[in-house]
Design a protein around this motif. Structure first.
Motif, PDB file in Angstrom:
ATOM      1  N   TYR A 153       0.813  -1.225   0.000  1.00 51.41           N
ATOM      2  CA  TYR A 153       0.000   0.000   0.000  1.00 51.41           C
ATOM      3  C   TYR A 153       0.844   1.272   0.000  1.00 51.41           C
ATOM      4  O   TYR A 153       0.734   2.092   0.910  1.00 51.41           O
ATOM      5  N   ASP A 154       1.671   1.445  -1.029  1.00 52.49           N
ATOM      6  CA  ASP A 154       2.205   2.784  -1.253  1.00 52.49           C
ATOM      7  C   ASP A 154       1.136   3.588  -1.990  1.00 52.49           C
ATOM      8  O   ASP A 154      -0.021   3.131  -2.104  1.00 52.49           O
ATOM      9  N   ALA A 155       1.460   4.763  -2.510  1.00 55.84           N
ATOM     10  CA  ALA A 155       0.441   5.574  -3.183  1.00 55.84           C
ATOM     11  C   ALA A 155      -0.159   4.838  -4.371  1.00 55.84           C
ATOM     12  O   ALA A 155      -1.388   4.814  -4.553  1.00 55.84           O
ATOM     13  N   ALA A 156       0.701   4.207  -5.190  1.00 55.58           N
ATOM     14  CA  ALA A 156       0.204   3.466  -6.356  1.00 55.58           C
ATOM     15  C   ALA A 156      -0.618   2.261  -5.926  1.00 55.58           C
ATOM     16  O   ALA A 156      -1.679   1.971  -6.505  1.00 55.58           O
ATOM     17  N   GLU A 169       0.973   9.238   6.849  1.00 58.71           N
ATOM     18  CA  GLU A 169       0.768  10.607   7.327  1.00 58.71           C
ATOM     19  C   GLU A 169      -0.001  11.447   6.317  1.00 58.71           C
ATOM     20  O   GLU A 169      -0.890  12.211   6.683  1.00 58.71           O
ATOM     21  N   SER A 170       0.318  11.293   5.034  1.00 60.13           N
ATOM     22  CA  SER A 170      -0.341  12.115   4.012  1.00 60.13           C
ATOM     23  C   SER A 170      -1.828  11.789   3.921  1.00 60.13           C
ATOM     24  O   SER A 170      -2.668  12.701   3.870  1.00 60.13           O
ATOM     25  N   ALA A 171      -2.175  10.489   3.914  1.00 62.52           N
ATOM     26  CA  ALA A 171      -3.583  10.102   3.841  1.00 62.52           C
ATOM     27  C   ALA A 171      -4.331  10.553   5.087  1.00 62.52           C
ATOM     28  O   ALA A 171      -5.473  11.030   5.008  1.00 62.52           O
ATOM     29  N   ARG A 190       1.843  -7.274  -7.863  1.00 58.26           N
ATOM     30  CA  ARG A 190       3.190  -7.041  -8.392  1.00 58.26           C
ATOM     31  C   ARG A 190       3.759  -5.696  -7.939  1.00 58.26           C
ATOM     32  O   ARG A 190       4.981  -5.508  -7.929  1.00 58.26           O
ATOM     33  N   ASN A 191       2.880  -4.782  -7.553  1.00 60.81           N
ATOM     34  CA  ASN A 191       3.352  -3.464  -7.135  1.00 60.81           C
ATOM     35  C   ASN A 191       4.299  -3.536  -5.945  1.00 60.81           C
ATOM     36  O   ASN A 191       5.165  -2.664  -5.787  1.00 60.81           O
ATOM     37  N   VAL A 192       4.177  -4.568  -5.112  1.00 61.96           N
ATOM     38  CA  VAL A 192       5.073  -4.656  -3.952  1.00 61.96           C
ATOM     39  C   VAL A 192       6.523  -4.806  -4.398  1.00 61.96           C
ATOM     40  O   VAL A 192       7.447  -4.324  -3.723  1.00 61.96           O
ATOM     41  N   LEU A 193       6.747  -5.438  -5.551  1.00 59.61           N
ATOM     42  CA  LEU A 193       8.112  -5.553  -6.066  1.00 59.61           C
ATOM     43  C   LEU A 193       8.633  -4.195  -6.517  1.00 59.61           C
ATOM     44  O   LEU A 193       9.822  -3.887  -6.364  1.00 59.61           O
ATOM     45  N   ARG A 194       7.745  -3.372  -7.049  1.00 56.70           N
ATOM     46  CA  ARG A 194       8.150  -2.024  -7.454  1.00 56.70           C
ATOM     47  C   ARG A 194       8.467  -1.174  -6.226  1.00 56.70           C
ATOM     48  O   ARG A 194       9.346  -0.293  -6.284  1.00 56.70           O
ATOM     49  N   VAL A 195       7.775  -1.415  -5.124  1.00 56.05           N
ATOM     50  CA  VAL A 195       8.109  -0.736  -3.868  1.00 56.05           C
ATOM     51  C   VAL A 195       9.525  -1.114  -3.436  1.00 56.05           C
ATOM     52  O   VAL A 195      10.324  -0.246  -3.055  1.00 56.05           O
ATOM     53  N   LEU A 196       9.863  -2.401  -3.509  1.00 61.58           N
ATOM     54  CA  LEU A 196      11.210  -2.838  -3.137  1.00 61.58           C
ATOM     55  C   LEU A 196      12.251  -2.249  -4.075  1.00 61.58           C
ATOM     56  O   LEU A 196      13.348  -1.863  -3.636  1.00 61.58           O
TER      57      LEU A 196
END
Length: 323
Positions: A40-43, A117-119, A219-225
């Motif tokens: 759960y990043d912004a994307a 914090e932003s949310a 798959r987005n979790v891999l982009r976070v890493l």
């Protein structure tokens, strides 16, 4: 209108530390795993919002159905003076509770707790505008560790919605519910959302939709890493897998490597080796029966008071009192 407060107990530095620790533990384990909160990043949050509107994903609509029909009853039973929401995000569903508690004229304070914090800043500002009679105190923190930061209030009602409790392993659930109970006084309340056991085909479809939105979310979790730990995962080289575990009664989301690979993770000083077909578990989502919910609440020191279902019988809201 009083100005909303924002109390920060969890900083970007804390998040970076936790991500490094979680990623090292999960990627060096056998079998490999990643903690779902890093989806759960912004994307990822934006993708999840899209998931909640998909025809296969019934949970958000089902919980909204229950709250629409029973929020006033919840307000009348609890007479809550303080509403605490864990993992609040945008606090949209909580507005149904806020409106109901406004009608009973008991609510004095709203305390949302979220790791972002932003949310949370956006949420508390919007709530303070729309409910000027309330004191609004947002807490930036990880609700699995920061429950002690929740302030004492007048007849608190803690809401943990969305079925997020299902993302915890059984031992983690037990620790979490015990921590919630230790933060409450006898007679205070917990409102808990749980998805229910049902046809496994429907469950799998809810986590592997036809449009592929959940696959992109996974798959987005891999982009976070890649971004945060200077890793070199080829996210497109992983297949999203959703599987029903009948023994544990939970859905498992996994990422399956389409080929053998060696992935540098510079931020951890390690190289992750994956065989073709090897999987990384990214999330579990436990499904519940009433007896399990009641039992786990009782073990933590709660008594189940009310049990409400949506019209389709897919999802449950439990209202429990601390004893």
């Amino acid at each position: 209108m009083s100005e909303p407060e924002l109390i920060v107990h969890f900083t970007e530095a804390d998040a970076a530390r936790d991500l490094r620790a979680d990623a090292r533990a999960g990627l060096t384990d056998r079998p490999k795993w990643l903690t779902p909160k890093w989806l759960y990043d912004a994307a990822g949050s934006e993708l999840f919002e899209r998931i909640t509107a998909l025809p296969e994903y019934y949970q958000t609509r089902a919980e909204h159905n229950i709250l629409t029909r029973h929020a006033v009853e919840i307000a009348e039973i609890t007479g809550a003076g303080t509403l605490v929401e864990l993992g609040s995000g945008s606090s949209e569903k909580t507005r149904l509770l806020l409106d109901a508690l406004r009608k009973t004229s008991t609510l004095r304070e709203f305390v949302p707790l979220d790791v972002s914090e932003s949310a949370l800043r956006q949420a508390v500002t919007a709530i303070a505008v729309d409910y000027p009679e309330l004191r609004v105190r947002g807490i930036v923190g990880d609700f699995t560790t920061e429950l002690a930061a929740v302030p004492a209030g007048q007849g608190r009602l803690v809401a943990f919605l969305g079925g997020t409790i299902g993302n915890f392993l059984p031992a983690e659930r037990a620790r979490f519910l015990a921590a919630v109970r230790s933060s409450l006084r006898p007679g205070e309340w917990l409102l808990l959302g749980t998805d229910l056991v049902k046809d496994p085909r429907r469950l799998v479809q809810a986590y592997d939709d036809a449009q592929g939105v959940t696959a992109e979310f996974d798959r987005n979790v891999l982009r976070v890493l890649n971004r945060e730990l200077d890793a070199e995962f080829d996210a497109d080289a992983f297949e999203h897998v959703a599987r029903w575990n009948a023994e544990q009664e939970w859905i498992e989301m996994r990422l399956r490597a389409s080929r053998a690979m060696r992935v540098p993770v510079a931020g951890l000083g390690l190289t992750v080796e994956l065989e073709r077909g090897e999987e990384i578990r990214t999330e579990i989502s436990a499904k519940f029966r009433r007896e399990r919910v009641a039992g786990e609440l009782a073990d933590a020191g709660f008594e189940l008071s009310r049990w409400w279902l949506d019209e389709g019988g897919d999802f449950a809201l439990s209202l429990a009192t601390a004893i």
